[in-house]
Design an enzyme around this catalytic site. Structure first.
Site, PDB file in Angstrom:
ATOM      1  N   CYS A  72       1.083  66.158  -2.139  1.00  0.00           N
ATOM      2  CA  CYS A  72       0.422  66.854  -3.246  1.00  0.00           C
ATOM      3  C   CYS A  72       0.164  68.314  -2.854  1.00  0.00           C
ATOM      4  O   CYS A  72       1.102  69.090  -2.788  1.00  0.00           O
ATOM      5  CB  CYS A  72      -0.839  66.106  -3.673  1.00  0.00           C
ATOM      6  SG  CYS A  72      -1.424  66.581  -5.310  1.00  0.00           S
ATOM      7  N   HIS A 159       1.227  60.505  -4.570  1.00  0.00           N
ATOM      8  CA  HIS A 159       0.395  59.995  -3.478  1.00  0.00           C
ATOM      9  C   HIS A 159       0.920  58.655  -2.978  1.00  0.00           C
ATOM     10  O   HIS A 159       0.599  57.611  -3.538  1.00  0.00           O
ATOM     11  CB  HIS A 159      -1.057  59.860  -3.949  1.00  0.00           C
ATOM     12  CG  HIS A 159      -1.727  61.175  -4.116  1.00  0.00           C
ATOM     13  ND1 HIS A 159      -2.380  61.804  -3.087  1.00  0.00           N
ATOM     14  CD2 HIS A 159      -1.810  62.004  -5.187  1.00  0.00           C
ATOM     15  CE1 HIS A 159      -2.847  62.962  -3.515  1.00  0.00           C
ATOM     16  NE2 HIS A 159      -2.514  63.109  -4.778  1.00  0.00           N
ATOM     17  N   GLU A 161      -0.028  57.049  -0.486  1.00  0.00           N
ATOM     18  CA  GLU A 161      -1.099  56.308   0.181  1.00  0.00           C
ATOM     19  C   GLU A 161      -1.924  55.416  -0.746  1.00  0.00           C
ATOM     20  O   GLU A 161      -2.730  54.615  -0.275  1.00  0.00           O
ATOM     21  CB  GLU A 161      -2.030  57.290   0.919  1.00  0.00           C
ATOM     22  CG  GLU A 161      -2.909  58.136   0.024  1.00  0.00           C
ATOM     23  CD  GLU A 161      -2.264  59.404  -0.518  1.00  0.00           C
ATOM     24  OE1 GLU A 161      -3.015  60.263  -1.012  1.00  0.00           O
ATOM     25  OE2 GLU A 161      -1.023  59.544  -0.459  1.00  0.00           O
TER      26      GLU A 161
END
Length: 181
Positions: A72, A159, A161
């Site tokens: 990001c 993202h 994660e």
């Protein structure tokens, strides 16, 4: 192997760290850490609220000779550091977006041609920097992921994660494999 996660004050940086520390030795560091104190096999530039709070990340990118994954804001810092452009996105806020993989290599090795990811497009890369190429896009953002032509530098707008992102673990596994080389 040791990976450092650079905290750019984003809400998901602790999730990046947790995803990595389960696989290899990892540590989260401040984005103001002096470059000479960074000793690692790879670096992840986490997300954050703004370019103004990106600390020494550009210095890390210009100075260190190790693989880097920008997530990001980390992608945006990478793009601007090397001559790209970041502008406000047409679609702001977090949302699920379908990613189209243009190049199944590097961090996207073994990832399907299309998958869903959680991303914010409040700001996004609008001009890919020289010596980089676009490796993924979406219907709302032409530059969802980039990689350098000759250095192990990678960036994603989404993202990997978070649980909402499909194949996020594969992106991290691929990055760690690059760091092992």
């Amino acid at each position: 192997m040791k990976i450092l996660v650079v905290n750019n004050y984003g809400q998901f940086n602790h999730l990046i760290y947790r995803s990595i520390k389960d696989r290899v030795e990892a540590r989260m560091i401040s984005n103001e850490t002096p470059v000479e104190d960074i000793v690692a096999d790879g670096l992840i530039l986490g997300g954050g609220p703004s370019m103004d709070r990106s600390g020494r990340c550009s210095e890390y990118l210009r100075t260190l000779d190790i693989p880097v994954l920008g997530i990001c804001l980390g992608l945006q810092i990478m793009a601007v550091t090397f001559g790209g452009k970041v502008e406000p996105g047409k679609v702001g806020g977090y949302a699920s977006v379908e990613i189209e993989v243009l190049e199944e290599d590097g961090i996207l090795r073994g990832v399907p041609h299309r998958f869903m990811a959680w991303a914010s497009h409040a700001d996004q890369v609008t001009i890919c920097p020289p010596e980089f190429r676009v490796i993924a896009r979406s219907s709302i953002c032409d530059i969802e992921a980039i990689c350098h032509e000759s250095r192990p530098l990678y960036g994603v707008q989404w993202h990997p994660e978070v649980a909402h992102t499909e194949y996020g673990e594969e992106v991290f596994d691929n990055f760690l494999e690059i760091c092992r080389r």
